[in-house]
Write an enzyme that holds these catalytic residues in place. Sequence first.
Site, PDB file in Angstrom:
ATOM      1  N   CYS A   2      17.450 -60.260  36.953  1.00 48.29           N
ATOM      2  CA  CYS A   2      17.862 -60.154  38.350  1.00 48.29           C
ATOM      3  C   CYS A   2      17.793 -58.697  38.776  1.00 48.29           C
ATOM      4  O   CYS A   2      17.837 -57.796  37.945  1.00 48.29           O
ATOM      5  CB  CYS A   2      19.280 -60.651  38.515  1.00 48.29           C
ATOM      6  SG  CYS A   2      19.540 -62.306  37.900  1.00 48.29           S
ATOM      7  N   ARG A  28      10.508 -57.597  37.585  1.00 47.45           N
ATOM      8  CA  ARG A  28      11.480 -58.045  36.585  1.00 47.45           C
ATOM      9  C   ARG A  28      11.535 -59.567  36.501  1.00 47.45           C
ATOM     10  O   ARG A  28      12.141 -60.109  35.581  1.00 47.45           O
ATOM     11  CB  ARG A  28      12.865 -57.502  36.926  1.00 47.45           C
ATOM     12  CG  ARG A  28      12.901 -55.989  36.979  1.00 47.45           C
ATOM     13  CD  ARG A  28      14.231 -55.508  37.454  1.00 47.45           C
ATOM     14  NE  ARG A  28      15.271 -55.731  36.470  1.00 47.45           N
ATOM     15  CZ  ARG A  28      15.594 -54.870  35.529  1.00 47.45           C
ATOM     16  NH1 ARG A  28      14.958 -53.738  35.435  1.00 47.45           N
ATOM     17  NH2 ARG A  28      16.546 -55.136  34.672  1.00 47.45           N
ATOM     18  N   TRP A  76      17.337 -64.551  39.041  1.00 43.82           N
ATOM     19  CA  TRP A  76      16.633 -65.343  38.034  1.00 43.82           C
ATOM     20  C   TRP A  76      17.675 -66.331  37.534  1.00 43.82           C
ATOM     21  O   TRP A  76      18.647 -65.937  36.897  1.00 43.82           O
ATOM     22  CB  TRP A  76      16.173 -64.418  36.922  1.00 43.82           C
ATOM     23  CG  TRP A  76      15.100 -64.974  36.056  1.00 43.82           C
ATOM     24  CD1 TRP A  76      13.772 -65.065  36.346  1.00 43.82           C
ATOM     25  CD2 TRP A  76      15.241 -65.488  34.735  1.00 43.82           C
ATOM     26  NE1 TRP A  76      13.097 -65.599  35.288  1.00 43.82           N
ATOM     27  CE2 TRP A  76      13.966 -65.873  34.290  1.00 43.82           C
ATOM     28  CE3 TRP A  76      16.327 -65.671  33.885  1.00 43.82           C
ATOM     29  CZ2 TRP A  76      13.740 -66.426  33.029  1.00 43.82           C
ATOM     30  CZ3 TRP A  76      16.108 -66.220  32.641  1.00 43.82           C
ATOM     31  CH2 TRP A  76      14.824 -66.587  32.226  1.00 43.82           C
ATOM     32  N   ASN A 102      24.280 -59.388  38.745  1.00 38.02           N
ATOM     33  CA  ASN A 102      23.376 -59.602  37.603  1.00 38.02           C
ATOM     34  C   ASN A 102      24.242 -59.916  36.397  1.00 38.02           C
ATOM     35  O   ASN A 102      25.262 -59.246  36.200  1.00 38.02           O
ATOM     36  CB  ASN A 102      22.587 -58.334  37.275  1.00 38.02           C
ATOM     37  CG  ASN A 102      21.555 -58.008  38.326  1.00 38.02           C
ATOM     38  OD1 ASN A 102      21.345 -58.777  39.259  1.00 38.02           O
ATOM     39  ND2 ASN A 102      20.909 -56.856  38.172  1.00 38.02           N
ATOM     40  N   GLU A 489       0.933 -59.900  17.748  1.00 37.87           N
ATOM     41  CA  GLU A 489       0.962 -59.313  19.093  1.00 37.87           C
ATOM     42  C   GLU A 489      -0.223 -59.819  19.935  1.00 37.87           C
ATOM     43  O   GLU A 489      -0.064 -60.117  21.121  1.00 37.87           O
ATOM     44  CB  GLU A 489       0.962 -57.776  18.988  1.00 37.87           C
ATOM     45  CG  GLU A 489       0.933 -57.026  20.293  1.00 37.87           C
ATOM     46  CD  GLU A 489       2.101 -57.324  21.235  1.00 37.87           C
ATOM     47  OE1 GLU A 489       3.058 -58.014  20.831  1.00 37.87           O
ATOM     48  OE2 GLU A 489       2.022 -56.893  22.392  1.00 37.87           O
ATOM     49  N   LYS A 493       0.306 -61.817  23.413  1.00 31.83           N
ATOM     50  CA  LYS A 493      -0.279 -61.369  24.688  1.00 31.83           C
ATOM     51  C   LYS A 493      -1.052 -62.510  25.322  1.00 31.83           C
ATOM     52  O   LYS A 493      -0.920 -62.772  26.502  1.00 31.83           O
ATOM     53  CB  LYS A 493      -1.238 -60.183  24.486  1.00 31.83           C
ATOM     54  CG  LYS A 493      -0.665 -58.807  24.321  1.00 31.83           C
ATOM     55  CD  LYS A 493       0.081 -58.240  25.475  1.00 31.83           C
ATOM     56  CE  LYS A 493       1.515 -58.646  25.448  1.00 31.83           C
ATOM     57  NZ  LYS A 493       2.484 -57.819  24.821  1.00 31.83           N
ATOM     58  N   GLU A 496       1.291 -65.415  26.599  1.00 36.37           N
ATOM     59  CA  GLU A 496       2.196 -65.150  27.718  1.00 36.37           C
ATOM     60  C   GLU A 496       1.481 -64.965  29.056  1.00 36.37           C
ATOM     61  O   GLU A 496       2.038 -65.308  30.088  1.00 36.37           O
ATOM     62  CB  GLU A 496       3.169 -64.007  27.426  1.00 36.37           C
ATOM     63  CG  GLU A 496       2.568 -62.647  27.320  1.00 36.37           C
ATOM     64  CD  GLU A 496       3.605 -61.591  26.957  1.00 36.37           C
ATOM     65  OE1 GLU A 496       4.764 -61.707  27.365  1.00 36.37           O
ATOM     66  OE2 GLU A 496       3.237 -60.633  26.256  1.00 36.37           O
ATOM     67  N   HIS A 512      -2.334 -72.158   3.473  1.00 36.86           N
ATOM     68  CA  HIS A 512      -1.094 -72.914   3.294  1.00 36.86           C
ATOM     69  C   HIS A 512      -0.759 -73.766   4.506  1.00 36.86           C
ATOM     70  O   HIS A 512       0.404 -74.077   4.733  1.00 36.86           O
ATOM     71  CB  HIS A 512       0.060 -71.950   2.951  1.00 36.86           C
ATOM     72  CG  HIS A 512      -0.217 -71.147   1.726  1.00 36.86           C
ATOM     73  ND1 HIS A 512      -0.091 -71.680   0.458  1.00 36.86           N
ATOM     74  CD2 HIS A 512      -0.664 -69.888   1.564  1.00 36.86           C
ATOM     75  CE1 HIS A 512      -0.440 -70.762  -0.431  1.00 36.86           C
ATOM     76  NE2 HIS A 512      -0.792 -69.656   0.220  1.00 36.86           N
ATOM     77  N   LYS A 609      10.751 -59.419  32.964  1.00 33.20           N
ATOM     78  CA  LYS A 609      10.409 -58.167  32.299  1.00 33.20           C
ATOM     79  C   LYS A 609      11.518 -57.716  31.360  1.00 33.20           C
ATOM     80  O   LYS A 609      11.266 -57.185  30.291  1.00 33.20           O
ATOM     81  CB  LYS A 609      10.143 -57.094  33.363  1.00 33.20           C
ATOM     82  CG  LYS A 609       9.766 -55.727  32.787  1.00 33.20           C
ATOM     83  CD  LYS A 609       8.431 -55.772  32.085  1.00 33.20           C
ATOM     84  CE  LYS A 609       8.046 -54.456  31.445  1.00 33.20           C
ATOM     85  NZ  LYS A 609       6.981 -54.634  30.450  1.00 33.20           N
TER      86      LYS A 609
HETATM   87  C1  F6R Z   1       5.957 -59.251  25.704  1.00 30.23           C
HETATM   88  C2  F6R Z   1       7.197 -58.743  26.211  1.00 30.23           C
HETATM   89  C3  F6R Z   1       8.483 -59.187  25.593  1.00 30.23           C
HETATM   90  C4  F6R Z   1       9.343 -57.958  25.326  1.00 30.23           C
HETATM   91  C5  F6R Z   1      10.729 -58.367  24.803  1.00 30.23           C
HETATM   92  C6  F6R Z   1      11.578 -57.166  24.454  1.00 30.23           C
HETATM   93  O1  F6R Z   1       4.868 -58.703  26.352  1.00 30.23           O
HETATM   94  O2  F6R Z   1       7.182 -57.948  27.106  1.00 30.23           O
HETATM   95  O3  F6R Z   1       8.258 -59.910  24.424  1.00 30.23           O
HETATM   96  O4  F6R Z   1       8.686 -57.161  24.395  1.00 30.23           O
HETATM   97  O5  F6R Z   1      11.387 -59.134  25.781  1.00 30.23           O
HETATM   98  O6  F6R Z   1      11.767 -56.331  25.548  1.00 30.23           O
HETATM   99  P1  F6R Z   1      12.264 -54.842  25.377  1.00 30.23           P
HETATM  100  O7  F6R Z   1      11.200 -54.070  24.700  1.00 30.23           O
HETATM  101  O8  F6R Z   1      12.516 -54.370  26.784  1.00 30.23           O
HETATM  102  O9  F6R Z   1      13.529 -54.898  24.558  1.00 30.23           O
END
Ligand code: F6R
Length: 614
Positions: A2, A28, A76, A102, A489, A493, A496, A512, A609
Amino acid sequence: MCGIVGAYLRAQPCLRSLVRGLRVLEYRGYDSVGVGVIQDGAIVVRRKAGRIEELERALADGALDDAAIGIGHSRWATHGPPTDQNAHPHRDWLGRIALVHNGIIENYQELRVELERRAIPLRSQTDTEVLAHWVGIELESSGGDLAEAVRRALSRVRGYYAIAVLSGGERPQLVASREGPPLCVAILPDAAWLASDPLALIEHTRDVVFLEDGDVAELAPGKLVVRRLDGSVVTRASHHLDYDAEAADRGGFAHYMLKEVHEQPDVVSRALFGRVDEERGDVRFEEELLSDATLRAVTRVQINACGTALHAGMVARYLIEGLAGVPVDVDYASEFRYRRPVVVPGTLALGISQSGETADTLAALRLARELGCRQLALCNAVGSTMVRASEATILLRAGPEIGVASTKAFEAMLVASVLFAVRLARARGKLSSAEGRALLGELSQLRIGLEHMLTREVVAGIRALAERFTQARGFLYLGRGINFPIALEGALKLKEISYKHAEGYPAGEMKHGPIAMIDPDLTTVVIASKDSVASKVRSNIEQIRARGGPVICVGDDPESLEVADERIVVPSVSPWLSPLLNVVPLQLFAYYVALARGCDIDKPRNLAKSVTVE
Ligand code: F6R
């Protein structure tokens, strides 16, 4: 998740600034949005489910255009679905105050029962409305003093919150408080601003005050009074932000994510700036926690993080164990905080986070402190809760990251991990100055390799490949050793932002289970660096191809690249640094698959975010 904005202006309209502030916070993630302003002494609220455009339509009649005091919120949903009714601001039952929030009010059910007993009507399903009524109740017993009413109401509340509250009447008041989520304020002679993220304030000023947990601040142009819940007055220092406004816009790229991927050579240079001691082959940090004496006493490192930051933590494990010989545990912060972790004396807790506000990572760090660990943060957000709650921080210096999918912050986390591992290894005599010098020298040159991966030609090749594979049923990402987390990773990516199913696996685990899925419709992306496990990765590729599965190989191992169907060649570097280069084509591959599928890349569905609640 939020977002909160607020403004108290002297004889100037505030509505447009509030809406612009909400736009800055859009990244966000949100599902409804609203504003509350004081118009002719009365509080007027407009709220809408959906995007900011919906709210703008609701404001288009111009009726609120002259208001000088107001608050805004992007929500949110946590309690109650995203509807107009549940959107913030919420008012008390007499409409004297408006409140945005928030976080979570944990004891809202208990408070709700009491409101029902007093026959106060509830109009939404939110925990926030309950708090708005409590402030209304306390306003009566506080003689109309909003700050006191907020303090009294908050002393009944259990939870995790940042709030902004507005009251109308002859003496309009704007009050803000936090316990958990961030909130900052800025005071100018003719204006007072507040926001949950300083990014929303930089168009007005770079000098902001971060409120501390338990602060209740009363704001007006030229005036800030901060009190604790018991009424005692405290002073809070102002911080100068070195963000630049241009850094927060797309700079000609189609998406923030693409811009941020392209910023990575600069991010690496910034993260290294002033930290490399070439002569001694060591890393310079100011913090006492990173001094030789303290680091020699470290017996174990406990890394806690979430998502992409966790993947950086997994790379950090290979670096710390491999270079410094210190054992490392890496945990999902959400798991660490709820099991009963056994922590040996001398453990250093390492929290990694872009935002510094991730609820699980903060809770894990808090638990580690309670268990006696010293705490170090690797964090991008200056002034964030994590930075302020940790004993020491290695700032990532990646600049504001707007794209929901983390890219440049991940790269900066990897740089910080290398620096920390070298410092630890040098402090403990595990790395000679010549070895330190060689590795840091290569790191300082890394931007050349990164720039190569971002040249028009290389990017066009990755784009063409992504477009060719967009129809695949799913993707398997494989890596070994220090590049296993890069496989995780790459898969994260892709899923998501493109919503394609993708899984990351250590290549050695393929036999396995995952091998059963191999067929012409499942594309395998293999990360193959020229390191001690290169021949094993190569035989994994051959096994997949023998079963008819297409393989895209990413890396610098010539023989692996040779046996794959498709290849993305990455410049050669020391295996310790290979993740920093290998991740870049995977970010671009995900980006172009998502683009070909028409996805909303900077705001992927269901994602926020900054995950400030569980
Ligand atoms: C993936 C992504 C999330 C963040 C996770 C941790 O691209 O952005 O997986 O990495 O929510 O966020 P932070 O780094 O802000 O603790």
